[in-house]
Design a protein around this motif. Structure first.
Motif, PDB file in Angstrom:
ATOM      1  N   UNK A  97       0.782  -1.233   0.000  1.00 21.73           N
ATOM      2  CA  UNK A  97       0.000   0.000   0.000  1.00 21.73           C
ATOM      3  C   UNK A  97       0.814   1.284   0.000  1.00 21.73           C
ATOM      4  N   UNK A  98       2.010   1.267   0.581  1.00 22.40           N
ATOM      5  CA  UNK A  98       2.704   2.524   0.814  1.00 22.40           C
ATOM      6  C   UNK A  98       4.067   2.663   0.156  1.00 22.40           C
ATOM      7  N   UNK A  99       4.544   1.659  -0.505  1.00 23.16           N
ATOM      8  CA  UNK A  99       5.845   1.803  -1.156  1.00 23.16           C
ATOM      9  C   UNK A  99       5.669   1.760  -2.668  1.00 23.16           C
ATOM     10  N   UNK A 100       6.511   2.511  -3.352  1.00 20.17           N
ATOM     11  CA  UNK A 100       6.505   2.540  -4.803  1.00 20.17           C
ATOM     12  C   UNK A 100       7.610   1.621  -5.286  1.00 20.17           C
ATOM     13  N   UNK A 101       7.318   0.753  -6.216  1.00 19.99           N
ATOM     14  CA  UNK A 101       8.375  -0.117  -6.724  1.00 19.99           C
ATOM     15  C   UNK A 101       9.577   0.713  -7.197  1.00 19.99           C
ATOM     16  N   UNK A 102      10.760   0.305  -6.813  1.00 14.91           N
ATOM     17  CA  UNK A 102      11.949   1.105  -7.110  1.00 14.91           C
ATOM     18  C   UNK A 102      12.217   1.230  -8.599  1.00 14.91           C
ATOM     19  N   UNK A 103      11.703   0.322  -9.400  1.00 14.28           N
ATOM     20  CA  UNK A 103      11.936   0.406 -10.830  1.00 14.28           C
ATOM     21  C   UNK A 103      11.006   1.390 -11.531  1.00 14.28           C
ATOM     22  N   UNK A 104      10.027   1.937 -10.831  1.00 14.38           N
ATOM     23  CA  UNK A 104       9.088   2.881 -11.435  1.00 14.38           C
ATOM     24  C   UNK A 104       9.767   4.225 -11.677  1.00 14.38           C
ATOM     25  N   UNK A 105       9.642   4.747 -12.874  1.00 13.35           N
ATOM     26  CA  UNK A 105      10.133   6.095 -13.191  1.00 13.35           C
ATOM     27  C   UNK A 105       8.998   7.064 -12.861  1.00 13.35           C
ATOM     28  N   UNK A 106       9.062   7.651 -11.685  1.00 17.84           N
ATOM     29  CA  UNK A 106       7.982   8.517 -11.195  1.00 17.84           C
ATOM     30  C   UNK A 106       7.805   9.725 -12.106  1.00 17.84           C
ATOM     31  N   UNK A 107       8.896  10.292 -12.602  1.00 21.92           N
ATOM     32  CA  UNK A 107       8.814  11.443 -13.506  1.00 21.92           C
ATOM     33  C   UNK A 107       8.045  11.071 -14.775  1.00 21.92           C
ATOM     34  N   UNK A 108       8.365   9.924 -15.348  1.00 20.51           N
ATOM     35  CA  UNK A 108       7.662   9.481 -16.555  1.00 20.51           C
ATOM     36  C   UNK A 108       6.185   9.222 -16.262  1.00 20.51           C
ATOM     37  N   UNK A 109       5.889   8.644 -15.100  1.00 23.88           N
ATOM     38  CA  UNK A 109       4.496   8.387 -14.729  1.00 23.88           C
ATOM     39  C   UNK A 109       3.718   9.696 -14.617  1.00 23.88           C
ATOM     40  N   UNK A 110       4.308  10.702 -13.991  1.00 31.21           N
ATOM     41  CA  UNK A 110       3.648  12.005 -13.878  1.00 31.21           C
ATOM     42  C   UNK A 110       3.427  12.611 -15.261  1.00 31.21           C
ATOM     43  N   UNK A 111       4.414  12.476 -16.125  1.00 31.45           N
ATOM     44  CA  UNK A 111       4.310  13.026 -17.481  1.00 31.45           C
ATOM     45  C   UNK A 111       3.166  12.396 -18.267  1.00 31.45           C
ATOM     46  N   UNK A 112       2.915  11.108 -18.043  1.00 30.15           N
ATOM     47  CA  UNK A 112       1.818  10.435 -18.735  1.00 30.15           C
ATOM     48  C   UNK A 112       0.482  11.115 -18.491  1.00 30.15           C
ATOM     49  N   UNK A 113       0.344  11.724 -17.305  1.00 28.30           N
ATOM     50  CA  UNK A 113      -0.902  12.385 -16.942  1.00 28.30           C
ATOM     51  C   UNK A 113      -0.818  13.898 -17.064  1.00 28.30           C
TER      52      UNK A 113
END
Length: 72
Positions: free
Chosen positions: A7-23
């Motif tokens: 519930x509270x951790x983000x997988x370390x392989x996730x590119x958070x910047x790219x995810x934000x850009x998608x939206x």
């Protein structure tokens, strides 16, 4: 621990910047307390706060103390 991880951790392989850009959401990496300045006025933003899990408990204590001091 398993539920917390899920519930509270983000997988370390996730590119958070790219995810934000998608939206189409602006991205800000928060590496220090100084980086927090201006987030409240930034509107909608993904604030990425990478955490060193070995020092996470200490960080939470410092944040709680800072909040308590600010609202006292």
């Amino acid at each position: 621990p398993v539920a917390f991880e899920r519930l509270f951790t983000t997988p370390s392989q996730l590119d958070v910047h790219a995810a934000a850009s998608l939206f189409g959401i602006p991205y800000r990496r928060v590496a220090s307390e100084a980086d927090l300045a201006g987030l409240a006025e930034a509107g909608t933003v993904v604030a990425h706060v990478p955490i060193d899990r070995s020092t996470n408990v200490d960080l939470h204590g410092r944040v709680a103390a800072a909040v308590a001091s600010a609202i006292a």
